[in-house]
Design an enzyme around this catalytic site. Structure first.
Site, PDB file in Angstrom:
ATOM      1  N   SER A 208       0.812  -1.218   0.000  1.00 20.16           N
ATOM      2  CA  SER A 208       0.000   0.000   0.000  1.00 20.16           C
ATOM      3  C   SER A 208       0.847   1.272   0.000  1.00 20.16           C
ATOM      4  CB  SER A 208      -0.964   0.002   1.186  1.00 20.16           C
ATOM      5  OG  SER A 208      -0.280  -0.232   2.398  1.00 20.16           O
ATOM      6  N   HIS A 265       1.848   4.986   4.143  1.00 14.02           N
ATOM      7  CA  HIS A 265       0.990   5.633   3.153  1.00 14.02           C
ATOM      8  C   HIS A 265       1.428   7.056   2.877  1.00 14.02           C
ATOM      9  CE1 HIS A 265      -2.525   2.690   4.255  1.00 14.02           C
ATOM     10  NE2 HIS A 265      -1.474   2.087   3.734  1.00 14.02           N
TER      11      HIS A 265
END
Length: 288
Positions: A208, A265
């Site tokens: 991610s 992230h």
């Protein structure tokens, strides 16, 4: 329009598939016949450069961007996409192999070799981490990268694999496989270090952080130097940014859906925006 000659090809060359590709991408062009050759015209040199690169990669049409697949040929079309996206497919293959070896993060005997810090279990619920500096001093530099390949559960793996397939192919198609691999490793390194700095010793992993890097790269690159490959579906960037804010708010943790690697992230997104900025500016500096 004030046309620029993009390509000149023999009349025997079948341009049907390539012309279909240009139409799907909404690129302005026209084809004429001059002196026994086919001449493909576009509005300016920037379009001409894109068209030449498209033809170099996919002279019979780009299998990644074909909107419709004939019934009965879907399996063949998917194999074409895999062949045309070797770097993207290779990263996903390694990710799937790691998922199998680690039993989706549930096998500590193999998992501990790939985590950011080595660890061992003490009792049933206590994890003792080895200092990062000790691992690096022992030559275990791969740990700075390998957490990007670890996934915890089928949903985690499926969602990340789906988005990497979507974004990775775009970058490989526009800037090549080596660039995609370089960006993926760079974003993986930045996101892993960012998560370690944000959370300290902990078990984390997944693509991610890399995905947010690829998203930021496409987003800023497209803003500075528009290209059909980086034209993401409407609302995708906004949705991903909203999801990032929701995760940062702590709501997901409070609802008991597990910990989110927010540091990875944010670090990946910032690194991706920076690479997109540099790449977009370089693309704009090319002679028009």
């Amino acid at each position: 329009m004030s046309a620029v000659e993009a390509m000149r090809l023999p009349l025997s060359t079948d341009l049907a598939g390539f012309v279909g590709l240009l139409q799907r991408l909404n690129l302005p062009f026209r084809v004429s016949e001059e002196a026994g050759e086919q001449v493909l015209w576009v509005p300016d040199e920037r379009f001409a450069e894109q068209v030449r690169e498209l033809y170099r990669r996919y002279p019979e049409g780009d299998p990644q961007l074909v909107g419709r697949v004939e019934p009965g040929r879907r399996g063949g079309a998917f194999l074409q996409q895999v062949k045309a996206s070797k770097a993207t497919s290779a990263v996903l293959l390694v990710t799937f192999v790691v998922a199998a070896l680690t039993l989706l993060g549930s096998n500590p005997d193999t998992l501990h070799w790939l985590t950011f810090q080595d660890f061992r279990l003490v009792g049933e619920d206590r994890v003792l981490f080895r200092p990062l500096a000790d691992g690096l001093a022992a030559g275990q530099w791969w740990r700075l990268l390998t957490p990007m390949l670890i996934h915890f559960g089928w949903l985690h793996l499926a969602m990340n694999a789906m988005w990497y397939w979507e974004l990775g192919r775009r970058i490989e198609y526009r800037q090549g496989g080596p660039m995609l691999l370089g960006l993926s490793l760079g974003f993986g390194l930045v996101s892993n270090v960012a998560q370690y700095l944000a959370s300290g010793p902990s078990l984390f992993g997944g693509l991610s952080g890399v995905l947010y890097g690829l998203l930021g790269h496409c987003w800023i690159f497209q803003w500075l130097a528009p290209t059909p490959a980086y034209r993401l579906p409407k609302g995708v960037v906004g949705m991903m940014l909203i999801w990032l804010l929701v995760c940062l708010s702590g709501v997901i943790d409070l609802l008991g859906f597990g910990s989110i690697a927010n540091g990875a992230h944010v670090g990946g997104l910032l690194a991706g925006c920076l690479s997109g900025l540099l790449g977009g500016l370089l693309a704009r500096r090319r002679p028009a």
